[in-house]
Design a protein around this motif. Structure first.
Motif, PDB file in Angstrom:
ATOM      1  N   SER A 143       0.838  -1.195   0.000  1.00  0.00           N
ATOM      2  CA  SER A 143       0.000   0.000   0.000  1.00  0.00           C
ATOM      3  C   SER A 143       0.877   1.251   0.000  1.00  0.00           C
ATOM      4  O   SER A 143       2.071   1.185   0.325  1.00  0.00           O
ATOM      5  N   PRO A 144       0.309   2.407  -0.351  1.00  0.00           N
ATOM      6  CA  PRO A 144       1.112   3.640  -0.326  1.00  0.00           C
ATOM      7  C   PRO A 144       1.713   3.933   1.039  1.00  0.00           C
ATOM      8  O   PRO A 144       2.838   4.426   1.134  1.00  0.00           O
ATOM      9  N   ALA A 170       8.610   2.434   4.226  1.00  0.00           N
ATOM     10  CA  ALA A 170       9.864   1.785   3.836  1.00  0.00           C
ATOM     11  C   ALA A 170      10.899   2.787   3.342  1.00  0.00           C
ATOM     12  O   ALA A 170      12.107   2.551   3.451  1.00  0.00           O
ATOM     13  N   ALA A 171      10.431   3.911   2.778  1.00  0.00           N
ATOM     14  CA  ALA A 171      11.363   4.916   2.270  1.00  0.00           C
ATOM     15  C   ALA A 171      11.957   5.779   3.371  1.00  0.00           C
ATOM     16  O   ALA A 171      12.997   6.407   3.174  1.00  0.00           O
TER      17      ALA A 171
END
Length: 329
Positions: free
Chosen positions: A46-47, A53-54
């Motif tokens: 999902s967004p 994660a970024a």
């Protein structure tokens, strides 16, 4: 005779469904290659998961913060210098960060370019006359000296290399004292050639050490194959060593260019004529005697440093390769 082929019927012999073999990698001359997909793969995250994660972890975020802080410490003075060079003196005195009244003008650059006591136009030309031969000579000679240190065994090799390190560690005042009378005696004092020779001698130590470390990573098999083919030492140096050393040579050239271009002490000692003055010598003359014209000084400073910056930006890819390889080896 009527054609009974039905293109929509998957059981028709003329329209057999594709088997798994059709999607397997194809071969061409023993090499396997895959057909590129028609569409990009779709992420199943999902967004919110992608954003999470970024985001860097704690230690990485700390390193990023330190790097950004150091970059700001370097960039803020440069931004202030540029802003002072394009604003009138009355606005600079109030602080370059004050943007209530902002007037952009390039009059300071025009005045610095044609400054009466030392026009920056002539000073930058004199600096180029000294810098370019100094860089080319020390780069070529440094490679010719570094290659034997990296490949050959000869008597007193370690002592000669240690002597180069000692010369590199010597303060510039010591070098100036030894060369002042020599240039006076030989008639090279207050000449471009005399200053070029001083820069070549001063730069040879670190250049030889840097290029020696880089050439230690040159595979000996390349030279052995060339000798088997009948190549001489000169041909090996020209055809193998120099092309292999290109990234390191660019790194040396950029660093040496920056040092010679920005050098102030050696020109101050060995160049006395006003028509021979270099850009770092002209900058102090722009401050005046009764009042410092900060806009004029800032414009002259920007003109002086713009050439090394453009050179580094143009060659930064090769500069990074040479630095990393020399340090790693």
């Amino acid at each position: 005779m009527t054609d009974t082929h039905n293109p929509d019927d998957p059981t028709d012999a003329g329209n057999e469904p594709r088997s798994d073999a059709d999607s397997e990698p194809k071969t061409d001359g023993g090499r396997v290659y895959h057909e590129p997909p028609e569409t990009a793969p779709i992420s199943d995250r999902s967004p919110v998961e992608r954003v999470r994660a970024a985001v860097p972890s704690g230690p990485r975020a700390l390193r990023y913060a330190i790097a950004i802080g150091v970059a700001l410490l370097w960039l803020v003075p440069l931004v202030g210098l540029f802003m002072a060079s394009v604003r009138p003196l009355d606005q600079i005195i109030q602080g370059w960060w004050n943007f209530e009244t902002l007037t952009v003008t390039f009059e300071n650059y025009a005045r610095a370019w044609t400054f009466q006591s030392g026009p920056m136009r002539q000073a930058m030309w004199n600096t180029a006359i000294v810098t370019i031969p100094s860089v080319l000579a020390v780069t070529l000679l440094g490679t010719m000296v570094a290659y034997p240190f990296a490949r050959f065994d000869f008597p007193v090799k370690k002592w000669l290399f240690f002597l180069l390190i000692v010369v590199m560690a010597a303060p510039p005042e010591l070098v100036a004292m030894g060369n002042y009378n020599t240039l006076r005696t030989t008639g090279l004092f207050d000449t471009y050639m005399g200053l070029i020779l001083v820069h070549i001698g001063w730069g040879m130590g670190w250049v030889v050490m840097f290029l020696r470390n880089f050439l230690l990573g040159l595979p000996e098999e390349l030279e052995e194959a060339a000798r088997i083919d009948g190549a001489s030492r000169y041909q090996i140096f020209k055809s193998i060593v120099l092309p292999y050393s290109a990234p390191a040579l660019v790194s040396v050239a950029v660093i040496q260019f920056t040092w010679v271009w920005n050098s102030f002490f050696f020109p101050l000692v060995f160049m006395r004529s006003r028509e021979n003055q270099l850009a770092p010598q002209v900058l102090p003359l722009m401050k005046g005697r009764l009042q410092i014209d900060w806009g004029l000084v800032a414009a002259g400073s920007v003109l002086t440093m713009i050439v090394p910056i453009v050179l580094f930006v143009t060659l930064q890819r090769y500069y990074k390769q040479g630095m990393v390889a020399a340090v790693a080896d």
